[in-house]
Design a protein around this motif. Sequence first.
Motif, PDB file in Angstrom:
ATOM      1  N   MET A  86       6.153  91.290  56.396  1.00 38.67           N
ATOM      2  CA  MET A  86       6.705  92.082  55.295  1.00 38.67           C
ATOM      3  C   MET A  86       6.479  93.578  55.510  1.00 38.67           C
ATOM      4  N   THR A  87       5.361  93.940  56.097  1.00 36.01           N
ATOM      5  CA  THR A  87       5.070  95.368  56.280  1.00 36.01           C
ATOM      6  C   THR A  87       5.892  95.994  57.391  1.00 36.01           C
ATOM      7  N   VAL A  88       6.343  95.214  58.366  1.00 36.16           N
ATOM      8  CA  VAL A  88       7.135  95.800  59.456  1.00 36.16           C
ATOM      9  C   VAL A  88       8.615  95.949  59.077  1.00 36.16           C
ATOM     10  N   LEU A  89       9.019  95.281  58.007  1.00 36.75           N
ATOM     11  CA  LEU A  89      10.408  95.441  57.563  1.00 36.75           C
ATOM     12  C   LEU A  89      10.596  96.826  56.958  1.00 36.75           C
ATOM     13  N   PRO A  90      11.615  97.536  57.387  1.00 36.47           N
ATOM     14  CA  PRO A  90      11.867  98.849  56.780  1.00 36.47           C
ATOM     15  C   PRO A  90      12.299  98.692  55.319  1.00 36.47           C
ATOM     16  N   ALA A  91      11.937  99.671  54.501  1.00 36.61           N
ATOM     17  CA  ALA A  91      12.249  99.620  53.067  1.00 36.61           C
ATOM     18  C   ALA A  91      13.754  99.544  52.830  1.00 36.61           C
ATOM     19  N   ASP A  92      14.544 100.215  53.654  1.00 42.36           N
ATOM     20  CA  ASP A  92      16.004 100.183  53.450  1.00 42.36           C
ATOM     21  C   ASP A  92      16.582  98.800  53.745  1.00 42.36           C
ATOM     22  N   ALA A  93      15.942  98.020  54.603  1.00 40.44           N
ATOM     23  CA  ALA A  93      16.431  96.667  54.890  1.00 40.44           C
ATOM     24  C   ALA A  93      16.276  95.784  53.657  1.00 40.44           C
ATOM     25  N   ARG A  94      15.247  96.024  52.883  1.00 41.50           N
ATOM     26  CA  ARG A  94      15.030  95.248  51.660  1.00 41.50           C
ATOM     27  C   ARG A  94      16.079  95.587  50.607  1.00 41.50           C
ATOM     28  N   GLU A  95      16.436  96.853  50.532  1.00 44.56           N
ATOM     29  CA  GLU A  95      17.363  97.306  49.490  1.00 44.56           C
ATOM     30  C   GLU A  95      18.827  97.174  49.894  1.00 44.56           C
ATOM     31  N   SER A  96      19.142  97.574  51.107  1.00 48.96           N
ATOM     32  CA  SER A  96      20.558  97.620  51.488  1.00 48.96           C
ATOM     33  C   SER A  96      20.966  96.523  52.465  1.00 48.96           C
ATOM     34  N   GLY A  97      20.100  95.584  52.706  1.00 48.21           N
ATOM     35  CA  GLY A  97      20.427  94.522  53.652  1.00 48.21           C
ATOM     36  C   GLY A  97      21.450  93.555  53.082  1.00 48.21           C
ATOM     37  N   ASP A  98      22.033  92.757  53.974  1.00 51.70           N
ATOM     38  CA  ASP A  98      23.011  91.773  53.508  1.00 51.70           C
ATOM     39  C   ASP A  98      22.302  90.640  52.769  1.00 51.70           C
ATOM     40  N   ALA A  99      23.044  89.734  52.219  1.00 60.31           N
ATOM     41  CA  ALA A  99      22.501  88.656  51.385  1.00 60.31           C
ATOM     42  C   ALA A  99      21.535  87.774  52.180  1.00 60.31           C
ATOM     43  N   ALA A 100      21.829  87.505  53.447  1.00 64.14           N
ATOM     44  CA  ALA A 100      20.967  86.654  54.269  1.00 64.14           C
ATOM     45  C   ALA A 100      19.612  87.325  54.498  1.00 64.14           C
ATOM     46  N   THR A 101      19.640  88.629  54.744  1.00 60.76           N
ATOM     47  CA  THR A 101      18.388  89.362  54.970  1.00 60.76           C
ATOM     48  C   THR A 101      17.558  89.382  53.687  1.00 60.76           C
ATOM     49  N   LYS A 102      18.192  89.628  52.559  1.00 63.43           N
ATOM     50  CA  LYS A 102      17.474  89.645  51.282  1.00 63.43           C
ATOM     51  C   LYS A 102      16.892  88.263  50.976  1.00 63.43           C
ATOM     52  N   SER A 103      17.621  87.215  51.274  1.00 65.42           N
ATOM     53  CA  SER A 103      17.131  85.846  51.052  1.00 65.42           C
ATOM     54  C   SER A 103      15.924  85.553  51.940  1.00 65.42           C
ATOM     55  N   LEU A 104      15.997  86.010  53.188  1.00 67.17           N
ATOM     56  CA  LEU A 104      14.884  85.819  54.117  1.00 67.17           C
ATOM     57  C   LEU A 104      13.644  86.552  53.603  1.00 67.17           C
ATOM     58  N   ILE A 105      13.817  87.776  53.156  1.00 71.15           N
ATOM     59  CA  ILE A 105      12.691  88.561  52.636  1.00 71.15           C
ATOM     60  C   ILE A 105      12.111  87.900  51.396  1.00 71.15           C
ATOM     61  N   ASP A 106      12.979  87.452  50.486  1.00 73.99           N
ATOM     62  CA  ASP A 106      12.510  86.764  49.274  1.00 73.99           C
ATOM     63  C   ASP A 106      11.746  85.491  49.633  1.00 73.99           C
ATOM     64  N   GLY A 107      12.236  84.758  50.621  1.00 73.18           N
ATOM     65  CA  GLY A 107      11.564  83.523  51.056  1.00 73.18           C
ATOM     66  C   GLY A 107      10.184  83.800  51.637  1.00 73.18           C
ATOM     67  N   ILE A 108      10.070  84.854  52.439  1.00 74.22           N
ATOM     68  CA  ILE A 108       8.766  85.212  53.012  1.00 74.22           C
ATOM     69  C   ILE A 108       7.802  85.614  51.903  1.00 74.22           C
ATOM     70  N   GLU A 109       8.279  86.427  50.950  1.00 78.66           N
ATOM     71  CA  GLU A 109       7.425  86.855  49.836  1.00 78.66           C
ATOM     72  C   GLU A 109       6.970  85.664  48.998  1.00 78.66           C
ATOM     73  N   MET A 110       7.891  84.741  48.699  1.00 78.98           N
ATOM     74  CA  MET A 110       7.525  83.561  47.900  1.00 78.98           C
ATOM     75  C   MET A 110       6.512  82.688  48.645  1.00 78.98           C
ATOM     76  N   THR A 111       6.711  82.529  49.942  1.00 80.40           N
ATOM     77  CA  THR A 111       5.789  81.718  50.746  1.00 80.40           C
ATOM     78  C   THR A 111       4.404  82.345  50.749  1.00 80.40           C
ATOM     79  N   GLU A 112       4.334  83.656  50.912  1.00 81.60           N
ATOM     80  CA  GLU A 112       3.038  84.342  50.912  1.00 81.60           C
ATOM     81  C   GLU A 112       2.352  84.204  49.551  1.00 81.60           C
ATOM     82  N   ARG A 113       3.091  84.396  48.472  1.00 80.54           N
ATOM     83  CA  ARG A 113       2.519  84.244  47.130  1.00 80.54           C
ATOM     84  C   ARG A 113       2.014  82.814  46.900  1.00 80.54           C
TER      85      ARG A 113
END
Length: 195
Positions: A86-113
């Motif tokens: 999560m820390t190596v992902l650039p902040a703009d990838a979280r905000e302006s990324g496509d739906a697949a990238t946002k889903s991947l980020i959300d999945g990683i965050e949920m798994t970590e939580r």
Amino acid sequence: MSDENATPEPETEIEVDATQAAPEIDPVVALQTENAELKDRLLRTIAEMENLRKRTEREIADTRSYSIAGFARDMLSATDALNRAMTVLPADARESGDAATKSLIDGIEMTEREMQRLLAKHGVKPIEAEGLKFDPHKHQAMFEVPDASKPEGTVVQVVQAGFAIGERVLRPAMVGVAKGGASQAEGDEAVDKSV
């Protein structure tokens, strides 16, 4: 010259009075002494059994609490990997990324939580460090930071979170410690700088 004709001397027998050699023991006193000894042995045995019971209960409680320590350490490695991802992902990838990238980020965050929640459920808790006085039993100093605004020996940066299970440290927090700041308030213990 032989002593064949000599008469043998009679052997003298000494009679010993039985009452003088071994005084007679009163049976009541003997029974009272034996009773006291048996009572003492019984009380000691009861005390030993009670101590054994308490020690066994304590060992069982420790085993329940700390049996997952090895597994928890391994899970912390996986949780750290998710956190680094999560820390190596650039902040703009979280905000302006496509739906697949946002889903991947959300999945990683949920798994970590979820991993953090499960660790907490089993008694694994993070060690507080930032802003606190350096504790060599819970923290591992990685570097010193010259910071005049903080008292010397204060944790100013956490490089890697530490975790404990119950009272035992699974992994110490890796920290940066203030150097050369204001002196500790009077009455505080001196920081052990040999660590």
